[in-house]
Scaffold this motif. Sequence first.
Motif, PDB file in Angstrom:
ATOM      1  N   ARG A  54       0.821  -1.210   0.000  1.00 22.25           N
ATOM      2  CA  ARG A  54       0.000   0.000   0.000  1.00 22.25           C
ATOM      3  C   ARG A  54       0.856   1.263   0.000  1.00 22.25           C
ATOM      4  N   ALA A  55       2.024   1.204   0.617  1.00 21.85           N
ATOM      5  CA  ALA A  55       2.897   2.375   0.652  1.00 21.85           C
ATOM      6  C   ALA A  55       3.327   2.773  -0.761  1.00 21.85           C
ATOM      7  N   SER A  56       3.520   1.794  -1.632  1.00 21.66           N
ATOM      8  CA  SER A  56       3.896   2.104  -3.013  1.00 21.66           C
ATOM      9  C   SER A  56       2.749   2.785  -3.752  1.00 21.66           C
ATOM     10  N   ILE A  57       1.523   2.323  -3.500  1.00 19.52           N
ATOM     11  CA  ILE A  57       0.368   2.971  -4.127  1.00 19.52           C
ATOM     12  C   ILE A  57       0.224   4.398  -3.618  1.00 19.52           C
ATOM     13  N   ASP A  58       0.386   4.590  -2.308  1.00 20.81           N
ATOM     14  CA  ASP A  58       0.313   5.939  -1.742  1.00 20.81           C
ATOM     15  C   ASP A  58       1.391   6.848  -2.323  1.00 20.81           C
ATOM     16  N   ALA A  59       2.570   6.287  -2.586  1.00 24.39           N
ATOM     17  CA  ALA A  59       3.646   7.082  -3.185  1.00 24.39           C
ATOM     18  C   ALA A  59       3.254   7.547  -4.585  1.00 24.39           C
ATOM     19  N   ASP A  60       2.588   6.686  -5.344  1.00 25.48           N
ATOM     20  CA  ASP A  60       2.103   7.085  -6.664  1.00 25.48           C
ATOM     21  C   ASP A  60       1.031   8.164  -6.551  1.00 25.48           C
ATOM     22  N   LEU A  61       0.161   8.044  -5.554  1.00 28.16           N
ATOM     23  CA  LEU A  61      -0.865   9.068  -5.354  1.00 28.16           C
ATOM     24  C   LEU A  61      -0.233  10.415  -5.028  1.00 28.16           C
ATOM     25  N   ARG A  62       0.835  10.407  -4.241  1.00 30.24           N
ATOM     26  CA  ARG A  62       1.528  11.664  -3.928  1.00 30.24           C
ATOM     27  C   ARG A  62       2.183  12.248  -5.180  1.00 30.24           C
ATOM     28  N   ARG A  63       2.752  11.386  -6.021  1.00 33.83           N
ATOM     29  CA  ARG A  63       3.358  11.887  -7.257  1.00 33.83           C
ATOM     30  C   ARG A  63       2.305  12.538  -8.152  1.00 33.83           C
ATOM     31  N   ARG A  64       1.107  11.961  -8.181  1.00 36.04           N
ATOM     32  CA  ARG A  64       0.034  12.555  -8.977  1.00 36.04           C
ATOM     33  C   ARG A  64      -0.361  13.933  -8.449  1.00 36.04           C
ATOM     34  N   GLN A  65      -0.281  14.132  -7.150  1.00 41.14           N
ATOM     35  CA  GLN A  65      -0.648  15.415  -6.563  1.00 41.14           C
ATOM     36  C   GLN A  65       0.426  16.478  -6.745  1.00 41.14           C
TER      37      GLN A  65
END
Length: 418
Positions: A54-65
Amino acid sequence: MRGRREPGSSCGGIPHCHRRGIVAPLRFLTAGESHGPALTVIVEGLPAGLTIDRASIDADLRRRQGGYGRGGRMKIESDSVEVLSGIRHGKTLGSPVSLLIRNRDHDNWRDVMSPDPQPPEAKKRRALKHPRPGHADLSGALKYLTDDLRDVLERASARETTARVAAGGLARALLGAAGIEVRSHVVRIGKAAATDTASWEALATVEASSVRCVDATAAAAMVAEIDAAKKAGDTVGGVFEVVAHAVPPGLGTFAHWDRRLDGRLAQALMSIHAVKAVSLGAGFRGGDTPGSAFHDEILFEEGRGLVRPSNRAGGLEGGITNGEELRAQAVVKPIPTLLIPLRSVDLRTKEPQMASVERSDTCVVPAAGVVGEAMVAFVLADALLEKFGGDSLTEMLEHVEATRRLWREFLSRRPQPA
């Protein structure tokens, strides 16, 4: 078994894509409004036993922001994924995976976005009546016969891509298990452009750039383009490129128009908000380049096998991957919400008005590249399962290795004496 095709069935490996007569191994469906309580996504078709971080998915979400030129909404949201089903103790179960991303800004919109009947004041408080040129406002109003554009823009908003990035994180995990990686970078913003093709190795450092460009000189010029647009109350677009590394040959097919992988990739990228054109490889240059200078020659070297000295095809020929790096570019238009708005009309009175102004960004190209990664990853993961199948990750990887052995045997064949 996943990958089997049922006659007369239908579905899509990407949102809203119905490839007639086949069922895609992998598909997803998103739901939620920009200022609703949350965004959700259901992903169906992942094999059992796939490790999900899940941390990797959250990292992608932060990159999108992130990315230079983003607006105030990104300062409010702090996107993080919640798993509702399909994953247990860090591994997929083989059943549908459902994910949720909460909208923190919803607290300021509870009455406006309530599913329950509200006093008229609630609807008036955030009503939009003046459609923005270039946005879905007017076309959506005509489609659904509504003069309250809030009903349109809440779902038409690019906030929906948050859920796509989460789905792409699951697809990225599947690709990673097969040794495939996906990255992206910005090629152009406004008139500022990188001059050289970015190598796979160089893309490892792209997140160090505020505009996600590996060319430092071009990146500085891109920042200046965004600053100039913001000062003028305007917006600016550009081009991003998605690169997939270690993609095996044989994904996709030339047999049917709707199963060609280049068409599926193009549709996936074109479905991203504000994307207006897609190119595979050097496709944008193909119209004015002679064939002798455009196509990639085929060589064979002992110890290396088949060698392509160039990759203008972008890793795809005939709708099928050819073993080279997959490269796809997408043109992102300037977003249509302008601080100094264009002319429009009031849909209720039909009187001339300036277009509505919503909180927005100056440039979304760096963030759009992250969404592009997610879409390309999902299409490739679908194609991977389509070719290799398997209800568990172990089964799929055994199929992958068996096919690699067949490729090695095919390339090692020597002519037999007459």
